[in-house]
Design a protein around this motif. Structure first.
Motif: not given
Length: 121
Positions: A8-13, A116-121
């Motif tokens: 369920g991890g991934g890239l999210v704003q 991995l969870v990445t929170v980035s715009s």
């Protein structure tokens, strides 16, 4: 043996949501407490949330009101619903479970390999 697999991890704003899952399999008699931990780059691993076999929960102050931990004992799966994500939530998220493999055995800690969870715009 016992395996824990996170997904369920991934890239999210920033401000977005993700739902992590942790599925347990193998020789399992009973799963006691389950936890979510995270480790950000250059930082130590920290406890994020805990849930007992009875459903009692506890959270780190940094995620209270934003994250919700839950579990489905029949599916041997734990979840982490993460809302209002911020950049500081970026980390590898690990699940841990205290598992008994037989009625006469004490519980042992098992860990997943992380997602991995990445929170980035």
């Amino acid at each position: 043996q016992v395996q824990l697999v996170e997904s369920g991890g991934g890239l999210v704003q920033p401000g977005g949501s993700l739902r992590l899952s942790c599925a347990a399999s193998g020789l399992i008699f009973r799963i006691d407490a389950m936890d979510w931990y995270r480790q950000a780059p250059g930082k130590e691993r920290e406890l994020v949330a805990t849930i007992t076999s009875g459903g009692s929960t506890n959270y780190a102050d940094s995620v209270k009101g934003r994250f919700t931990i839950s579990r489905d004992n029949a599916k041997k799966t734990m979840y982490l619903q993460m809302n209002s994500l911020i950049t500081e939530d970026t980390a590898v998220y690990y699940c841990k479970a205290v598992v008994r493999t037989a009625p006469s055995r004490s519980g042992m800690d098992y860990w997943g390999k992380g997602t991995l969870v990445t929170v980035s715009s």
